[in-house]
Motif scaffolding. Structure first.
Motif, PDB file in Angstrom:
ATOM      1  N   VAL A   1       1.042  -1.222   0.199  1.00 33.61           N
ATOM      2  CA  VAL A   1      -0.101  -0.012  -0.147  1.00 33.61           C
ATOM      3  C   VAL A   1       1.008   1.310  -0.136  1.00 33.61           C
TER       4      VAL A   1
ATOM      5  N   CYS B   1       1.054   4.044  -2.886  1.00 28.75           N
ATOM      6  CA  CYS B   1       0.838   5.621  -2.625  1.00 28.75           C
ATOM      7  C   CYS B   1       1.989   6.605  -3.197  1.00 28.75           C
TER       8      CYS B   1
ATOM      9  N   ASP C   1      -6.473   5.333  -3.235  1.00 31.05           N
ATOM     10  CA  ASP C   1      -7.328   4.250  -2.705  1.00 31.05           C
ATOM     11  C   ASP C   1      -8.734   4.397  -3.351  1.00 31.05           C
TER      12      ASP C   1
ATOM     13  N   THR D   1     -12.437  -0.725  -0.351  1.00 36.52           N
ATOM     14  CA  THR D   1     -11.927  -1.847   0.046  1.00 36.52           C
ATOM     15  C   THR D   1     -13.137  -2.840   0.320  1.00 36.52           C
TER      16      THR D   1
ATOM     17  N   MET E   1      -6.889  -0.062  -5.674  1.00 35.38           N
ATOM     18  CA  MET E   1      -5.924   1.308  -5.762  1.00 35.38           C
ATOM     19  C   MET E   1      -5.834   1.695  -7.250  1.00 35.38           C
TER      20      MET E   1
END
Length: 181
Positions: free
Chosen positions: A136, A140, A146, A149, A166
């Motif tokens: 993650v 980023c 994002d 989920t 993502m």
């Protein structure tokens, strides 16, 4: 890794790299939640995957250390098979255990981003096990956003797993890796 501080070479995978790709993939299957399958791949399955990717014009890249050892690999392919998704790809990056936390995954992902942008794709998708903080953070850092989920959509080792999506809009990227080295 070979010489201290030496960066690996990123290049197109060759059939001779498939045993290393198989080892890296099967380690991820057996020892992580990165792949939500439990049965290791056979050499024949990895060979077919490689041939399919190449035939479809998708890259399979490897990171090779200064001693010639395949330290990781990455690829992308179709996100969904319908024509409306034709300019969207989903990628995967895997690094051998002895080479993790050295920036190799980041180098591979940068090369995949550059390749996808140059190929005219619009969006790159990452489907990440929600608890994979390192992945993650890397995404980023490279500009992925994002997008939400999906809770408990996968199961492995008797546990429910959440899937984090993502995305990176490639049209928004102004500088990309021109070559893989």
């Amino acid at each position: 890794m070979g010489a201290a501080g030496s960066l690996p070479l990123i290049r197109d995978a060759e059939p001779g790299d498939l045993p290393a790709i198989l080892r890296i993939t099967n380690d991820a299957i057996e020892n992580t939640d990165a792949l939500w399958i439990t049965t290791p791949f056979t050499p024949e399955q990895r060979h077919q995957w490689f041939e399919d990717r190449v035939a479809q014009g998708y890259p399979v890249l490897v990171a090779v250390d200064p001693d010639g050892v395949v330290a990781g690999y990455g690829s992308y392919g179709s996100f969904r098979s319908y024509e409306g998704y034709a300019r969207t790809v989903e990628h995967s990056v895997y690094v051998a255990p002895d080479y993790q936390r050295r920036g190799i995954g980041r180098l591979l992902l940068r090369a995949l981003i550059g390749h996808a942008k140059a190929a005219g794709f619009h969006v790159m998708v990452a489907g990440i096990t929600a608890g994979n903080a390192a992945s993650v953070a890397m995404h980023c850092e490279l500009g992925f956003q994002d997008c939400g989920t999906l809770p408990q959509v996968g199961r492995k080792r008797g546990r429910w797993l959440d899937l984090l999506f993502m995305t990176l809009r490639l049209d928004d990227i102004h500088t990309v890796e021109k070559d893989f080295s």
